[in-house]
Design an enzyme around this catalytic site. Structure first.
Site, PDB file in Angstrom:
ATOM      1  N   ASP A 130       0.871  -1.172   0.000  1.00 58.15           N
ATOM      2  CA  ASP A 130       0.000   0.000   0.000  1.00 58.15           C
ATOM      3  C   ASP A 130       0.914   1.230   0.000  1.00 58.15           C
ATOM      4  O   ASP A 130       2.113   1.129   0.213  1.00 58.15           O
ATOM      5  CB  ASP A 130      -0.963  -0.029   1.197  1.00 58.15           C
ATOM      6  CG  ASP A 130      -2.198   0.826   0.914  1.00 58.15           C
ATOM      7  OD1 ASP A 130      -2.125   1.727   0.057  1.00 58.15           O
ATOM      8  OD2 ASP A 130      -3.242   0.602   1.558  1.00 58.15           O
TER       9      ASP A 130
HETATM   10  C1  BGC Z   1      -5.137   3.103   0.026  1.00 59.15           C
HETATM   11  C2  BGC Z   1      -5.206   2.140  -1.132  1.00 59.15           C
HETATM   12  C3  BGC Z   1      -5.078   2.900  -2.421  1.00 59.15           C
HETATM   13  C4  BGC Z   1      -3.767   3.645  -2.404  1.00 59.15           C
HETATM   14  C5  BGC Z   1      -3.458   4.386  -3.679  1.00 59.15           C
HETATM   15  C6  BGC Z   1      -3.963   4.048  -0.057  1.00 59.15           C
HETATM   16  O1  BGC Z   1      -4.113   5.098   0.826  1.00 59.15           O
HETATM   17  O2  BGC Z   1      -5.119   2.400   1.244  1.00 59.15           O
HETATM   18  O3  BGC Z   1      -6.403   1.420  -1.077  1.00 59.15           O
HETATM   19  O4  BGC Z   1      -5.216   2.061  -3.513  1.00 59.15           O
HETATM   20  O5  BGC Z   1      -3.798   4.575  -1.330  1.00 59.15           O
HETATM   21  O6  BGC Z   1      -4.197   5.515  -3.800  1.00 59.15           O
END
Ligand code: BGC
Length: 694
Positions: free
Chosen positions: A236
C-alpha cells in the site's frame, strides 16, 4: 534485462503527493504523461509497457493524486454491491470500471477491496463487500474478472486484516493464525482461485507483530507457497518502511514518495540497491520480483493493447443505476412503502442534503463524477487523510428524483437543521421521508453508531410529529437508529453512487422492487459486538496500537450465533414488496454438501429473492457458516429449483499443525433461510472425516 531496468520496475511513483513538500509533480514522471496513483516506467526496447495505476473499486479516480482528473462514472460502494448478492452484476461493474480505466490509459486498477467487515466502526467498510468470507470472495473475484477481461490488471486488497483505520500504519492486528485462514485469508484464497488477480496489495497494518508488506508467513508461506500465487505483491502507499520487505515477499514498493514522507526514505530505491551491491539481497529474488510483475502484465494482455474501445457513458450510468437499485436494502416496512403514486400526497423530504445529492465515502477510492460534485462540505480531521475527509455530493438530488417518480405528489423540503423546525414541516405532511447520512472513509474509524450532526434527534422529532415517517440511510456501516420503533419504514441505500438518487426514488415509489440483502450484521449496540470498545480510539496519530480480533473466524453473524445474541437486523436480511416461500429441501453428502430446494414467488408482483444456505452445526459444535446463496428473479406465482454445492473448506476447520483443512466425521446440519436468523428449512448429512489442502 539490465539491473537498472529491473530496479526501475519494482517501484511506483505517485502523481501528486497529498500534503507533502515533495511538490506537485515528481520528476520521474514524464512530462506528457497523465498523473496516476502509481507510475512505473516501461522498458520499450523489450516491449514492456509503463504501468499506470488508478484507484479503485468504485470507479476510476484519485483526485488527490491526479489534479488533472476529469471525473468518471461513480459506481456504488462495494458494500452496496455486497448487498446485491449478485456476482454477475459485480462482474458488469468491473467491466465498466475497466472500460473507463482504458480510455484514460490506466492498465492497473487498484480494485477488489475484500477485507472482512469485522468492526462496524471501520471507516473503510464501504470499500469492502461484506463480513462473510464466501460472499466477499465470490463478489471480489467477479470484480477482478470483469476488470481483467478488459485487459486491465486488477488488485485484490488489502492483504490482510486491515479491518480498522485508526493509526493504520502503526496498528498491530492480532489473530489466531488458524482462524485467520478460515476467515480473512479464505476470502483471498477463494477470490484468487476464481480470478487470478494480477496483483495483491498488502495492507498498512501489522499482523501478529509483522507488517503486512513484510510478513514472511503471509506472503511467502501462505500466498506464494501454499496457494501457489503467481502474480506480484505491491505494498500500500506508504507501507514499506524497510528494504528487507523484499526478502519477506514484497515485490513492489508503491507510491514511493509516501514512504519518504512517513519513514524518511524510499527503501526499494537506494537501500535495496545498496543491499544488492553488498550481496545482502540476492539476484534471484530481484528477478523473481520482476518476473511476477511481467507475468501478470502479459497474462492480462496489458502489452497487447490496441486503441481503447469507445465508451458509451449512458451505458456506464445504466450499470451504475442497476447496481444502486440492487444494492438498496429495505430493512423495515410497516405497509408504508411503496408510496402511492396515484394520490396527491403531501410529502416532506427532510435532511441529508437531499435537495442536493447523495453522498459518498471518502479517501483514495472516492470517485468524482464527470461534471464534478454537486457540493463539497469540508469536514477535516487528523492525519494524512484529514484533508480528503469531505462530504461529497453526487447530483441528481433525491428530492428531484422523487418529484419525477411521484408526479402527483406535492413536496416540501426541510434541511433538518434543527429538530423543532423539521417537526413543523413533518406535521403538515401526509408522509415524511427523512434522510440520515454519515460520511465515513479512509483514515478514520467511527466512535459509535450514531448519525452525526444531531440527525438522530431530528429524525426522532419528525417521527414524533408524524409517525408516517420513512427513513432513508446513506451510510457506510450499520447505525444504531434509536428512533427505529417510531418510524414506519427504513431503507439502507449505503453510498449508492451517481445514479443513487434515482434508484432510491424508484424503490420508494415502487417502480423497483427492493432486493438487497444485508452483507453485514446490524447490532443493537456495540455492546453486542466482539469489541464494545475499540482500544485505539482517541490515541494520537502516529502512536502504536494493538487490536485483538478475538472473534477469530466467528465474524459478524457467526459471532452473534455463537453468543446467542439477537441483532437489530441480521446478515442476509432484506424485505421485498412480494413474498417468497421455500420447500422440498434435499441434501446430499459426499466430499461436500449439495442442497437443492424450490423457491416460489407467492406474492403479487415480480421480485428477486436471495435464499441462503447455512451450516448450523458440525460434530461436537454449533458452527454457523454461509455455504452458498443464489439471487433468483421470479414473476408472481413462478417457482425455480435451485441447487447449491458448498466449498468443502466452509465445512472444515483449518488445522494449524498440519496446515490442512479438517472435516470432522459425523453429522453436519444445514438450514435454508432468508437471513442468518430466519431459517425455515433444515436438514443434515453425514460427512466422512478427511483432511485436505491447501
Ligand atoms: C489506500 C489504497 C489505495 C492507495 C493508492 C492508499 O491510501 O489504502 O487502497 O489504492 O492509497 O491511492
Amino acid at each position: 534485462m539490465t539491473d537498472d531496468e529491473r530496479f526501475s520496475l519494482i517501484i511506483s511513483v505517485m502523481g501528486y503527493m497529498p500534503g507533502s513538500s515533495v511538490g506537485p509533480r515528481d520528476a520521474r514522471i514524464p512530462k506528457d504523461l497523465k498523473m496516476s496513483a502509481g507510475y512505473t516506467p516501461g522498458v520499450p526496447r523489450l516491449g514492456i509497457p509503463a504501468i499506470q495505476s488508478s484507484d479503485a473499486s468504485m470507479g476510476v479516480t484519485n483526485p488527490g493524486y491526479r489534479p488533472d482528473d476529469e471525473g468518471a462514472t461513480a459506481f456504488p460502494s462495494l458494500i452496496a454491491l455486497g448487498s446485491s448478492f449478485n456476482p454477475e452484476l459485480v462482474r458488469k461493474d468491473g467491466e465498466a470500471i475497466a472500460r473507463e480505466a482504458r480510455i484514460r490509459g490506466f492498465n492497473v486498477q487498484l480494485a477488489g477491496g475484500c477485507n472482512l467487515a469485522r468492526d462496524p466502526r471501520n471507516g473503510r467498510n464501504f470499500e469492502y463487500f461484506s463480513e462473510d468470507p464466501y460472499l466477499s470472495a465470490v463478489l471480489a473475484a467477479e470484480q477482478v474478472n470483469g476488470i481483467q477481461s478488459q485487459g486491465v490488471v486488477s488488485t485484490l486488497k488489502h492483504y490482510s486484516l486491515n479491518c480498522n483505520e485508526t493509526n493504520r500504519h502503526w496498528l498491530d492486528a492480532l489473530i489466531d493464525p488458524a482462524a485467520h485462514r478460515e476467515a480473512d485469508l479464505l476470502t483471498f484464497q477463494i477470490a484468487i482461485e476464481r480470478s487470478q488477480p494480477g496483483s495483491i496489495m498488502s495492507g498498512y497494518n501489522k499482523i501478529n507483530g509483522e507488517h503486512a508488506g513484510g510478513n514472511h508467513h503471509l506472503l511467502n508461506e501462505v500466498l506464494k507457497d501454499a496457494w501457489g500465487y503467481r502474480g506480484w505483491v505491491m505494498s500500500d502507499w506508504g507501507a514499506t518502511p524497510q528494504w528487507e520487505f523484499a526478502l519477506r515477499g514484497l515485490d513492489q514498493e508503491s507510491g514511493v514518495q509516501a514512504d519518504r514522507m512517513l519513514w524518511g526514505k524510499e527503501p526499494f530505491t537506494d537501500d535495496l540497491r545498496d543491499a544488492y551491491a553488498k550481496g545482502k539481497f540476492p539476484k534471484e529474488r530481484l528477478s523473481d520480483m520482476v518476473h511476477r510483475i511481467l507475468r501478470s502484465l502479459f497474462a492480462v494482455g496489458v502489452d497487447k493493447w490496441g486503441p481503447a474501445p469507445k465508451v458509451d457513458m449512458d451505458q456506464q450510468n445504466a450499470i451504475a443505476l442497476e447496481a444502486a437499485r440492487q444494492g438498496i436494502v429495505l430493512l423495515k416496512n410497516e405497509a408504508a412503502l411503496p408510496l402511492a403514486t396515484d394520490k396527491p400526497l403531501k410529502i416532506a423530504v427532510i435532511g441529508g442534503y437531499a435537495q442536493q445529492g447523495v453522498i459518498s465515502g471518502t479517501g483514495s477510492g472516492a470517485v468524482m463524477p464527470v461534471g464534478g460534485f454537486a457540493g463539497v462540505v469540508k469536514i477535516g480531521g487528523a492525519g494524512v487523510m484529514g484533508k480528503h475527509r469531505n462530504l461529497h455530493l453526487f447530483a441528481p438530488s433525491p428530492l428531484d428524483e422523487l418529484k419525477r417518480a411521484l408526479p402527483k405528489a406535492q413536496f416540501d423540503f426541510d434541511p433538518g437543521y434543527t429538530p423543532a423546525e423539521a417537526a413543523l414541516t413533518a406535521r403538515r405532511s401526509d408522509v415524511v421521508i427523512a434522510f440520515g447520512i454519515r460520511v465515513e472513509g479512509e483514515g478514520f474509524d467511527s466512535v459509535d453508531l450514531s448519525l452525526p450532526w444531531g440527525q438522530d434527534a431530528v429524525i426522532d422529532a419528525v417521527a414524533t410529529a408524524n409517525p408516517n415517517t420513512v427513513v432513508v440511510l446513506e451510510t457506510g456501516n450499520p447505525v444504531s437508529m434509536p428512533w427505529r420503533d417510531k418510524v414506519k419504514a427504513i431503507v439502507e441505500a449505503w453510498y449508492p453512487g451517481q445514479a443513487g438518487a434515482r434508484a432510491i426514488a424508484e424503490v420508494l415509489a415502487g417502480h423497483v422492487n427492493p432486493s438487497g440483502r444485508l452483507p453485514v450484521t446490524f447490532p443493537e449496540s456495540l455492546g453486542q459486538t466482539p469489541r464494545p470498545e475499540l482500544p485505539c480510539l482517541g490515541t494520537p496519530w502516529g502512536s502504536a496500537v494493538t487490536i485483538e480480533y478475538n472473534e477469530g473466524a466467528e465474524v459478524g453473524y457467526r459471532w452473534f450465533a455463537q453468543k446467542r445474541r439477537k441483532p437489530l437486523y441480521a446478515f442476509g436480511h432484506g424485505l421485498s414488496y412480494t413474498t417468497f416461500d421455500y420447500k422440498d429441501l434435499e441434501v446430499e453428502g459426499g466430499d461436500t454438501i449439495t442442497a437443492s430446494f424450490t423457491v416460489t414467488n407467492t406474492g403479487q408482483r415480480e421480485g428477486a429473492d436471495v435464499p441462503q444456505l447455512y451450516l448450523t452445526s458440525a460434530p461436537g459444535e454449533e458452527r454457523m457458516r454461509l455455504l452458498g446463496f443464489e439471487r433468483v428473479e421470479l414473476g408472481p406465482g413462478e417457482m425455480r429449483r435451485v441447487s447449491i454445492k458448498a466449498d468443502p473448506r466452509l465445512l472444515a476447520r483449518f488445522d494449524g499443525k498440519s496446515g490442512k483443512w479438517q472435516v470432522t466425521d459425523g453429522v453436519h446440519r444445514v438450514a435454508l433461510g432468508k437471513s442468518a436468523i430466519d431459517l425455515s428449512l433444515a436438514s443434515e448429512s453425514h460427512l466422512q472425516g478427511r483432511q485436505f489442502g491447501p
